[in-house]
Each structure stands twice: as C-alpha cells, then as structure tokens.
Design an enzyme around this catalytic site. Structure first.
Site, short mmCIF file in Angstrom:
data_model
loop_
_atom_site.label_atom_id
_atom_site.label_comp_id
_atom_site.label_asym_id
_atom_site.label_seq_id
_atom_site.Cartn_x
_atom_site.Cartn_y
_atom_site.Cartn_z
N ASP A 239 -5.99 8.44 -3.77
CA ASP A 239 -7.41 8.73 -3.52
C ASP A 239 -8.01 9.72 -4.52
OD1 ASP A 239 -7.89 6.93 -1.50
OD2 ASP A 239 -7.07 8.24 0.04
N ASP B 5 -7.98 -0.10 0.45
CA ASP B 5 -8.88 1.00 0.07
C ASP B 5 -8.81 1.31 -1.42
OD1 ASP B 5 -7.51 1.01 2.55
OD2 ASP B 5 -8.26 2.98 3.08
N1 GLY Z 1 -9.18 5.53 2.55
C1 GLY Z 1 -9.01 5.83 3.90
C2 GLY Z 1 -10.01 5.27 4.85
O1 GLY Z 1 -10.79 4.40 4.58
O2 GLY Z 1 -9.96 5.74 5.96
#
Ligand code: GLY
Length: 377
Positions: free
Chosen positions: A100, A158
């Site tokens: 992330d 994601d």
């Molecule tokens: N990337 C984590 C979420 O969408 O919760």
C-alpha cells in the site's frame, strides 16, 4: 473531459460542490497535518500518531491536494506537505510498509511533485516505488500484498490501485522494470482474481517458491467465492487505470465487465452498495466507499470508451454519487462527510461508519464531474 448532464443533475452537482468546498475548507483549518481515519462522534483522531504506517494515511492528503488544485488556496498545500513530511519516519523505518505504499505516496509525495515540482517529493515517490517493485515475485508474477513468511504467497485485487506508482516511476526515470512489473501483476489479476462473470475474488494465493496457483481464500468480504463490493470497485478503477498506462484492450474490457456486474448489483439497492454482493441475505451491511470508488472508476472508463458508450459510464457514475446524498453530512463544524463506509464484512468497529477513503473518492468524483480534478493515480 467535458461531461454533458441534464439540468437537474448539473444543479445537484453545483450545489454539492459548494457544500464540499465549505466543509473541506473548515476541516483544513481545523485538522492541520492530522491523518484521519474514522471520526468519533464527529471528531477525527490522528491515526498518524498511533499507526504511522496505516495504509489509509495518505487519503486526507489526497483530498487536500485535490482541493489545492481545484481552488488554488495555499492552505491546502501547506497541510498536505506537513502530512508528507510526517510520513518520512515510516519511509525511513521501512519494515512495516507493504504494497500500500502506492496509496500512501501517490496521495502525498507524487501529488506534490506533480502539482508543484518539489524535487524532494519526487525522490520520496521514487523511494516508495522501489519498495513496491521490490515486492514482486518472479515465480507467480505477482506483487506480495502483506508482510510475513506465511503471507508471502498472497496477492490482492486492491493492489491494482497501487500500480500507478510504478507507472509514474517509469515515466519519471524511463526504467522499464517498473512498467514490466506493473504489467505482469495486472495480467496475473486478470487471470486469477477477476472471474469470467465480472465478479472478483479478493485474494489469490500462490506457492511462493514455485509460483503455482493454490487457491482464492476469502478476504474482507463475506467469504471465499463471495463478491466484496470494494474489491469490485478496485477492479473497475484499477483495470481502467492499467488501460490508461498500458493501452492493452483486455484491461479496458475487464474494467467494463466488472463495472457492468457492479451496476447490475447496486441497481437492486438504489445504487448504494452492500459490503458484499454475495453475502447471506441478513444482516444487510452497506459500504458507501465502494460506491464512490466505483464511480471514479466509471468516469475513468468514460475517458477511453467509444463515443456512444461514454454516456452509460458517466450517467451511472452520477447515479452512484447522487445515491450518497442521504449519507452525506455537510455541517462544516463536524469532521467527515460520507457515513456508512465499511472496512470489512466481519469487523464491527469500522463497519457502517465514515471512513477517510470514502471522503477521498467522494471528493475526487465530484471534482471529476466539475472538471476540477487532477489525476492522482
Ligand atoms: N486496501 C484495503 C481495503 O480496501 O480495505
């Protein structure tokens, strides 16, 4: 791009934009360099003080840079830059960062560099891109999502939203491996995460030694084989962005196919997404963040769709954002706008609450429609 809209939608949009500016300006004065997540009784706490590496810590900065771009007011840039500097300690500590870093540094350093040319920001962005690229597995062609020996075989949908960091790094440096890694991961997602009917898994697991596909475990949705709505939204927007950078037709087709599946499902609930489209009938939990993220993805598809297709995506995006009206709190004296966001299906404390990324995508969606957004991805 120019959006044609009927006069009722145009009026709604302009009124919503006015409320957005009042709210975000007041929040900017109040919050300084805070990194908010979920407010308590309408008051944000500073997530940066307790968990600096949280994946959500860039989103408020993203809102500030969008508003700086839209309104030209310096105060937004000053606070965003303060957040970026606070994140330096996380970049330096490194070990707790995961895939992330895209969400975190696209919304801070890369946004700053794109809008102001700040060279220190460019170098922070490239540092983050190096971390993301370093998570690529040559057996399996995937970017590892999380940290631990046990989880090194896992990739998640994601991550498509983190990949623009690699595309940006490629554009900045010309180093082809950034782009190749992003392309290989996107192809992997197309093969193992997006299903033929346009729905998606959240996760895929590989044997990290051989790269052999193992399974699709359940994730933040209802369970394995279900359909977590924010995951669908990441797929819509992520595949559309992959098309923007790589121009492979199959990416745009995938974005459209997930979008059609998403729209068929939200149409059953007045365009307000459930956390999971394939959960048990009760209890019913909502996730507004999926709706606003998907809306931004639909507008990204519209950028590339053919002349006669564009209006489908634009009108649907407007419907998805308008559906949020009953969930928006515009009072400038309280923190956060969009209620009923849900981080995951199986956790109560951040289910059906205002979450910072809901506000980010709401802001981006409204600014896109107002033709005042800049591409943060
Ligand atoms: N990337 C984590 C979420 O969408 O919760």
């Amino acid at each position: 791009m120019k959006y044609t809209m009927n006069s009722e939608d145009r009026k709604w949009l302009e009124q919503t934009y006015e409320k957005l500016v009042v709210k975000l300006s007041a929040q900017c004065d109040r919050l300084g360099t805070m990194m908010p997540y979920v407010p308590e009784n309408g008051v944000y706490q500073d997530m940066g003080a307790v968990h600096l590496e949280a994946w959500t810590n860039g989103f408020y900065s993203g809102i500030l840079w969008q508003m700086f771009h839209a309104e030209g007011e310096e105060k937004y840039a000053v606070n965003a830059e303060g957040i970026e500097k606070r994140l330096d300690a996380a970049l330096e500590a490194f070990e707790n960062l995961d895939h992330d870093v895209g969400f975190q540094w696209l919304h801070t350093s890369v946004a700053n560099y794109r809008l102001t040319g700040n060279v220190k920001s460019r170098s922070r962005g490239l540092h983050a891109a190096g971390i993301l690229a370093g998570r690529f597995h040559i057996e399996g062609d995937y970017i590892q999502a999380w940290n631990s020996r046990e989880k090194q075989g896992i990739a998640i949908i994601d991550c498509l939203m983190n990949l623009p960091l690699l595309h940006w790094a490629y554009e900045e440096t010309g180093y082809i491996s950034y782009r190749q890694i992003a392309e290989k991961h996107t192809d992997m997602a197309l093969k193992y995460i997006i299903r033929p009917d346009g729905s998606c898994n959240h996760m895929v697991e590989f044997n990290p030694v051989t790269g052999e596909y193992l399974n699709n475990p359940g994730g933040q949705g209802y369970g394995s084989g279900s359909s977590w709505s924010r995951g669908q939204a990441w797929a819509i927007y992520g595949m559309a962005l992959a098309y923007r950078y790589l121009k492979k037709p199959e990416y745009l087709e995938a974005a459209k196919s997930v979008a059609h599946y998403f729209l068929a499902n939200v149409a059953l609930n007045d365009y307000v997404p459930l956390i999971d489209f394939r959960a048990s009938e009760k209890p019913v939990y909502l996730d507004t963040t999926a709706g606003v993220c998907a809306a931004c993805g639909l507008l990204e598809i519209a950028e590339f769709a053919g002349e006669y297709e564009k209006s489908l995506y634009i009108s649907s995006a407007v419907k998805c954002i308008k559906a949020m009206d009953p969930y928006c709190v515009w009072n400038p004296e309280t923190d956060s706008i969009l209620s009923h966001g849900s981080a995951r299906y199986d956790r109560e404390y951040d289910r059906e609450v205002p979450i910072i990324y809901g506000d980010y995508f709401l802001t981006e969606g409204i600014l896109r429609l107002m033709e005042k957004a800049f591409l943060i991805w």
